[in-house]
Design an enzyme around this catalytic site. Sequence first.
Site, mmCIF file in Angstrom:
data_model
loop_
_atom_site.group_PDB
_atom_site.id
_atom_site.type_symbol
_atom_site.label_atom_id
_atom_site.label_comp_id
_atom_site.label_asym_id
_atom_site.label_seq_id
_atom_site.Cartn_x
_atom_site.Cartn_y
_atom_site.Cartn_z
ATOM 1 N N GLU A 228 6.573 -10.582 -3.198
ATOM 2 C CA GLU A 228 6.660 -9.386 -4.030
ATOM 3 C C GLU A 228 7.151 -8.263 -3.130
ATOM 4 O OE1 GLU A 228 2.913 -8.767 -5.953
ATOM 5 O OE2 GLU A 228 3.071 -10.623 -7.124
ATOM 6 N N CYS B 65 4.715 -0.358 5.155
ATOM 7 C CA CYS B 65 5.721 -0.246 4.103
ATOM 8 C C CYS B 65 6.791 0.729 4.567
ATOM 9 C CB CYS B 65 5.080 0.247 2.801
ATOM 10 S SG CYS B 65 6.240 0.331 1.409
ATOM 11 N N HIS C 221 -5.184 -8.923 -13.598
ATOM 12 C CA HIS C 221 -6.249 -8.995 -12.608
ATOM 13 C C HIS C 221 -7.178 -7.782 -12.690
ATOM 14 C CE1 HIS C 221 -2.900 -6.841 -10.862
ATOM 15 N NE2 HIS C 221 -3.685 -6.321 -9.935
ATOM 16 N N CYS D 120 1.952 4.019 -5.626
ATOM 17 C CA CYS D 120 1.323 2.787 -5.130
ATOM 18 C C CYS D 120 -0.195 2.870 -5.254
ATOM 19 C CB CYS D 120 1.728 2.559 -3.677
ATOM 20 S SG CYS D 120 1.082 1.008 -2.990
ATOM 21 N N ASP D 121 -0.805 1.778 -5.734
ATOM 22 C CA ASP D 121 -2.265 1.735 -5.914
ATOM 23 C C ASP D 121 -2.928 0.783 -4.929
ATOM 24 O OD1 ASP D 121 -1.386 -0.673 -6.895
ATOM 25 O OD2 ASP D 121 -2.248 -0.454 -8.893
ATOM 26 N N THR D 122 -2.229 0.471 -3.826
ATOM 27 C CA THR D 122 -2.703 -0.553 -2.902
ATOM 28 C C THR D 122 -2.891 0.016 -1.497
ATOM 29 O OG1 THR D 122 -1.502 -2.231 -4.152
ATOM 30 C CG2 THR D 122 -2.188 -2.814 -1.929
ATOM 31 N N CYS E 68 8.102 6.144 -2.708
ATOM 32 C CA CYS E 68 7.205 5.532 -3.695
ATOM 33 C C CYS E 68 5.900 6.317 -3.699
ATOM 34 C CB CYS E 68 6.950 4.060 -3.344
ATOM 35 S SG CYS E 68 5.834 3.232 -4.502
ATOM 36 N N PHE F 60 -3.310 -14.681 -1.697
ATOM 37 C CA PHE F 60 -2.536 -13.463 -1.481
ATOM 38 C C PHE F 60 -2.614 -13.068 -0.010
ATOM 39 C CE2 PHE F 60 -0.937 -10.825 -5.100
ATOM 40 C CZ PHE F 60 -0.948 -11.834 -6.041
#
Length: 210
Positions: free
Chosen positions: A116, A31, A204, A49-51, A46, A25
Amino acid sequence: MSYAVKEMFLTLQGEGVQAGRRAVFVRFAGCNLWSGREQDRASAICRFCDTDFVGVDGLGGGRFAGAAALVSAVEAFWGESRSERFVVLTGGEPMLQVDDALVDALHAADFFIAIESNGTLAAHPRLDWICISPKAGSEVVQRAGDELKLVWPQAGLDPVDLEDWDFRHHLLQPLDDPQADAHREACIAQVLERPRWRLTLQTHKMLGLR
């Protein structure tokens, strides 16, 4: 061109049609739908988002002077085998940085390239696997590809309205928030009612992987 990468790591793909596949990855920084700062989340397009995609300080992250340097780092995570090489370009929004030089260099190193993306920028035409995850309130220009992954529910996005988008696979992924149990049930009900869609889960997270 130089590349800003938040983190890079070897793992198993956790979502979608490619779930379970060994993958490197590459999470690009930045973003176009949220700054990544919590104080801006409420006003962002957005909001769920959890990132963490801010900066270049994550595991394997950094600033790479060119495509060759970045691909060399990807190869180091994969290892010597050139069999079934698979890299996932994600973010943030990877299409802010993915260019001809990077795609060509990854292909020269025998990598199958998946992306993605939120779909607000056209995907590079020579990518091998295009996964688009649309966000309510954004203008999606990439309405064709391999995998449409709708995180749901999202106010303003109805799965019915996306069924004619030109993707090989239409996937519903339950929104991971405090109402996650209810969201899973809602997604299951949608898939049972509308066979165009399939359910995908974030395996995951279940397995404790990155």
